[in-house]
Design a protein around this motif. Structure first.
Motif, PDB file in Angstrom:
ATOM      1  N   GLY A  95      19.053  25.198  50.972  1.00 14.63           N
ATOM      2  CA  GLY A  95      20.262  25.087  51.715  1.00 14.63           C
ATOM      3  C   GLY A  95      20.819  26.621  51.793  1.00 14.63           C
ATOM      4  N   ASP A  96      21.944  26.674  52.038  1.00 12.17           N
ATOM      5  CA  ASP A  96      22.695  27.829  52.148  1.00 12.17           C
ATOM      6  C   ASP A  96      22.976  28.603  50.695  1.00 12.17           C
ATOM      7  OD1 ASP A  96      22.548  27.983  54.779  1.00 12.17           O
ATOM      8  OD2 ASP A  96      24.606  26.979  54.977  1.00 12.17           O
ATOM      9  N   SER A  97      22.655  30.049  50.820  1.00 13.25           N
ATOM     10  CA  SER A  97      23.053  30.459  49.466  1.00 13.25           C
ATOM     11  C   SER A  97      23.957  31.975  49.629  1.00 13.25           C
ATOM     12  CB  SER A  97      21.739  31.229  48.839  1.00 13.25           C
ATOM     13  OG  SER A  97      20.914  30.261  48.464  1.00 13.25           O
ATOM     14  N   ALA A  98      24.667  32.408  48.650  1.00 12.72           N
ATOM     15  CA  ALA A  98      25.518  33.581  48.767  1.00 12.72           C
ATOM     16  C   ALA A  98      25.629  34.217  47.575  1.00 12.72           C
ATOM     17  CB  ALA A  98      26.950  33.312  49.439  1.00 12.72           C
ATOM     18  N   ILE A  99      25.864  35.562  47.649  1.00 14.97           N
ATOM     19  CA  ILE A  99      26.141  36.311  46.412  1.00 14.97           C
ATOM     20  C   ILE A  99      27.320  37.151  46.631  1.00 14.97           C
ATOM     21  CG2 ILE A  99      24.321  37.982  46.647  1.00 14.97           C
ATOM     22  CD1 ILE A  99      23.979  38.041  43.638  1.00 14.97           C
ATOM     23  N   GLU A 100      28.328  37.200  45.677  1.00 16.84           N
ATOM     24  CA  GLU A 100      29.704  37.907  45.942  1.00 16.84           C
ATOM     25  C   GLU A 100      29.851  38.652  44.897  1.00 16.84           C
ATOM     26  OE1 GLU A 100      34.112  37.262  47.618  1.00 16.84           O
ATOM     27  OE2 GLU A 100      32.869  35.441  47.260  1.00 16.84           O
ATOM     28  N   LEU A 101      30.124  40.124  45.155  1.00 14.50           N
ATOM     29  CA  LEU A 101      30.386  41.256  44.222  1.00 14.50           C
ATOM     30  C   LEU A 101      31.955  41.556  44.287  1.00 14.50           C
ATOM     31  CD1 LEU A 101      28.985  43.631  42.529  1.00 14.50           C
ATOM     32  CD2 LEU A 101      29.288  45.143  44.741  1.00 14.50           C
ATOM     33  N   SER A 102      32.497  41.495  42.934  1.00 16.24           N
ATOM     34  CA  SER A 102      33.896  41.923  42.849  1.00 16.24           C
ATOM     35  C   SER A 102      34.149  42.832  41.794  1.00 16.24           C
ATOM     36  CB  SER A 102      34.742  40.812  42.691  1.00 16.24           C
ATOM     37  OG  SER A 102      34.219  40.047  41.217  1.00 16.24           O
ATOM     38  N   GLY A 103      35.103  43.866  41.695  1.00 11.02           N
ATOM     39  CA  GLY A 103      35.150  44.873  40.946  1.00 11.02           C
ATOM     40  C   GLY A 103      35.659  46.052  41.567  1.00 11.02           C
ATOM     41  N   PRO A 104      34.956  47.188  41.400  1.00 14.39           N
ATOM     42  CA  PRO A 104      35.258  48.286  41.955  1.00 14.39           C
ATOM     43  C   PRO A 104      35.024  48.403  43.673  1.00 14.39           C
ATOM     44  CG  PRO A 104      33.432  48.879  40.813  1.00 14.39           C
ATOM     45  CD  PRO A 104      33.752  47.632  40.329  1.00 14.39           C
ATOM     46  N   VAL A 105      34.174  47.384  43.921  1.00 16.22           N
ATOM     47  CA  VAL A 105      33.863  47.174  45.377  1.00 16.22           C
ATOM     48  C   VAL A 105      33.851  45.726  45.643  1.00 16.22           C
ATOM     49  CG1 VAL A 105      32.034  47.420  47.080  1.00 16.22           C
ATOM     50  CG2 VAL A 105      32.454  49.260  45.577  1.00 16.22           C
ATOM     51  N   ASP A 106      34.385  45.046  46.575  1.00 11.87           N
ATOM     52  CA  ASP A 106      34.063  43.627  46.805  1.00 11.87           C
ATOM     53  C   ASP A 106      33.433  43.320  48.022  1.00 11.87           C
ATOM     54  OD1 ASP A 106      36.003  43.187  44.910  1.00 11.87           O
ATOM     55  OD2 ASP A 106      37.772  43.021  46.076  1.00 11.87           O
ATOM     56  N   ARG A 107      32.341  42.805  47.979  1.00 21.47           N
ATOM     57  CA  ARG A 107      31.378  42.719  49.100  1.00 21.47           C
ATOM     58  C   ARG A 107      30.676  41.213  48.923  1.00 21.47           C
ATOM     59  NH1 ARG A 107      28.257  46.815  51.633  1.00 21.47           N
ATOM     60  NH2 ARG A 107      27.446  45.752  53.428  1.00 21.47           N
TER      61      ARG A 107
END
Length: 455
Positions: A70-82
């Motif tokens: 199916g669909d996948s995602a990865i999210e970064l949070s901290g000094p940079v949010d992406r």
């Protein structure tokens, strides 16, 4: 006489049979294990067997644990949010469980045992990220599954597998094997995405990542494509490859080329069928990429004393430089080396026992088996297991050269003489000897993946 006749060599060097089959396989598209595309690929191989005049051509069906993306995602949070959710940036690894997890990111570099030990307690409750690279100083290739297992055993709640090759997009590959689904969510990311994550993880500010995966783990069926050439003997030399490929890829080198080579070598051997002393059994396995299910099916349903040896082709068209892994079986390298010398062709050989590739289903039982591939310019899998494993990366001249060498070596194994170079020194090994030869990292991986056969 163990040398392939000159007329057959000339045929191999001018044939379009294998390249036509390879082209048809990549044009099918998705050949993921258990999919309609995998079955269409196997059916096309059977058609090629029949066109080559081979006998007993057909399909052999078996059950497997299927996996649907199916669909996948990865999210970064901290000094940079992406957030990354495009398939050119992040993809789920087959066999992963579905679900979501958010935790601190710990980069373990190349994922060696030393790197995991250095991370220590930091991995408990974290998301571990490891590169697809194996350091040149390492004594053996470190498989993705071994890195995944190390992360899970040290308490990680998620796993990120980052490509070490620029422009090759996210790598995929099985993590559950025969214990599907695997214990923790797992995704692959491109080198470019992974480089940003690694840079930020090395900074002073804490970094968290969130992994989101939608997928299904459900039973289904797969197929092997089989045929025979040579005399109707009980014992057979098995010439094998796998027809399935990861769903994000055309699977050109991994392993449409192997399937094409098996059919082409079968066609060439059919022209000298009366010379052969031993039957050659051609098998393109299904479901290699998710746990070698087709190979295990054959190994479990064929009396072991009826298998003289196994020549397995996987990733064998990215150059003309033949690479043979003997898995410690004395006598399996000599015919290939003799053929390489006769054709003035480059060859690399190695003895390390490896559980990766369809030959393993036979090696674990003490049946002589080699992995035959080619050595390309890129390290690791190169374009394999990515969107970029496409036909344009390959050359029909390489396919013809490898077909010539493999046909000549298989001919020797099927017409064995008294010396090793003619294929006359191949012997089965005791099962406990194989067990004692397996490196500890692979033991851990096989146990976690449900593929440990010795207890």
């Amino acid at each position: 006489m163990t040398a392939l006749p000159h007329r057959v060599v000339g045929d191999a060097r001018t044939s379009d049979f294998g390249w036509t089959l390879l082209t048809d396989l990549v044009d099918i598209g998705n050949r993921m294990a258990g999919s309609a595309g995998e079955r269409r690929g196997a059916e096309r191989v059977v058609e090629a067997y029949e066109d080559a005049g081979l006998r007993n051509a057909g399909l052999d069906e078996f059950e497997i644990p299927g996996w649907w993306r199916g669909d996948s995602a990865i999210e970064l949070s901290g000094p940079v949010d992406r957030r990354h959710e495009g398939s050119h940036e992040v993809i789920a690894l087959p066999g992963t469980p579905a679900g979501e997890v958010t935790a601190p990111l710990v980069d373990v570099g190349d994922g060696t045992d030393e790197a995991f030990e250095a991370a220590g307690d930091e991995l408990d409750g974290a998301v571990a990220m490891a590169s697809s690279r194996t350091p040149e100083s390492h004594d053996r290739w470190i498989h993705r599954m071994e890195k995944y297992v190390n992360a899970a055993e040290r308490g990680a709640v998620g796993f990120v597998f980052r490509n070490h090759l620029e422009g090759a997009l996210p790598p995929t590959g099985e993590v559950g094997y025969h214990n599907r689904p695997g214990p923790i969510p797992a995704v692959g990311v491109s080198k470019e995405v992974g480089a940003r994550f690694a840079r930020l993880a090395a900074g002073d500010d804490p970094v968290e990542v969130g992994i989101e995966i939608d997928c299904r783990n459900e039973p289904t069926t797969s197929v092997n494509a089989v045929a025979d050439v040579g005399p109707d003997t009980d014992e057979a030399v098995l010439l094998t490859a796998h027809v399935d490929a990861h769903d994000v890829s055309d699977g050109a080198n991994d392993n449409g080329a192997g399937s094409a080579l098996v059919a082409e070598v079968g066609r060439l051997l059919a022209t000298v069928e009366d010379d052969l002393d031993t039957r050659v059994r051609l098998i393109t396995f299904g479901s290699e990429e998710i746990g070698l299910w087709g190979a295990y099916h054959t190994a479990e349903t064929t009396p072991h004393d009826e298998i003289a040896c196994v020549i397995n082709l996987d990733g064998a068209c990215n150059s003309r430089n033949l690479r043979i892994g003997t898995n410690g079986f004395d006598g399996m390298a000599a015919p290939f080396e003799a053929v390489a010398e006769a054709f003035d062709a480059p060859i690399e050989t190695g003895e390390t026992i490896s559980p990766h590739g369809d030959q393993w289903a036979f090696v674990q039982e003490g049946i002589p088996a080699v992995m035959a591939s080619t050595a390309g310019a890129q390290s690791g899998r190169g374009w394999g297991h990515t969107h970029a494993d496409t036909l344009d990366k390959l050359d029909p001249r390489d396919l013809r050269e490898v077909a010539t060498l493999v046909a000549a070596a298989t001919y020797r194994f099927a017409t064995p003489g008294d010396d090793a170079a003619s294929g006359g020194a191949v012997e089965h090994r005791p099962r406990d000897e194989i067990r004692a030869s397996i490196p500890d990292g692979y033991v851990r991986e096989l146990k976690t993946g449900g593929r440990w056969p010795y207890e």
